[in-house]
Enzyme design. Structure first.
Site, short mmCIF file in Angstrom:
data_model
loop_
_atom_site.label_atom_id
_atom_site.label_comp_id
_atom_site.label_asym_id
_atom_site.label_seq_id
_atom_site.Cartn_x
_atom_site.Cartn_y
_atom_site.Cartn_z
N CYS A 30 0.83 -1.21 0.00
CA CYS A 30 0.00 0.00 0.00
C CYS A 30 0.87 1.26 0.00
O CYS A 30 1.57 1.52 0.98
CB CYS A 30 -0.90 -0.05 1.24
SG CYS A 30 -1.70 1.48 1.68
N CYS A 33 0.21 3.77 2.75
CA CYS A 33 0.71 3.21 4.02
C CYS A 33 2.21 3.46 4.14
O CYS A 33 2.70 3.83 5.21
CB CYS A 33 0.46 1.70 4.09
SG CYS A 33 -1.28 1.24 4.05
#
Length: 106
Positions: A30, A33
């Site tokens: 991600c 992230c």
């Protein structure tokens, strides 16, 4: 210090913590992230001793993520007294995350 939360230590480290706990639910694949990684690390340093800060990889801890209804990441849940006190989703600035932590701490 940044903690690694797993299904194996979540009960002891998060739910039974005597301090508030900020959990960053993330995944390695991600991009938002990954962008939040340094921000979370900075929050962990800044709140050392006041708030326990750590990450939980949703790919390795799917049941845990599911039990807290994590459907989008990054997801940040702040636990107080063993219960979720605040829930935020998405990448944000360090100032925004800090403000949310402060608000939850009261």
């Amino acid at each position: 210090m940044e903690y690694q939360f797993t299904e194996g230590n979540f009960e002891a480290e998060v739910l039974q913590s005597d301090k508030p706990v900020l959990v960053d639910f993330f995944a390695d694949w991600c991009n938002p992230c990954r962008m939040m990684g340094p921000v979370v690390a900075r929050i962990a340093e800044e709140y050392e001793g006041k708030v326990k800060v750590g990450k939980c990889n949703i790919d390795q801890n799917m049941e845990l993520a599911r039990s807290y209804n994590v459907s989008s990441i990054p997801a940040f849940i702040i636990f107080k007294d063993g219960k979720p006190a605040a829930n935020y989703v998405g990448a944000m600035s360090a100032a925004d995350l800090k403000e949310k932590v402060e608000k939850t701490l009261g």
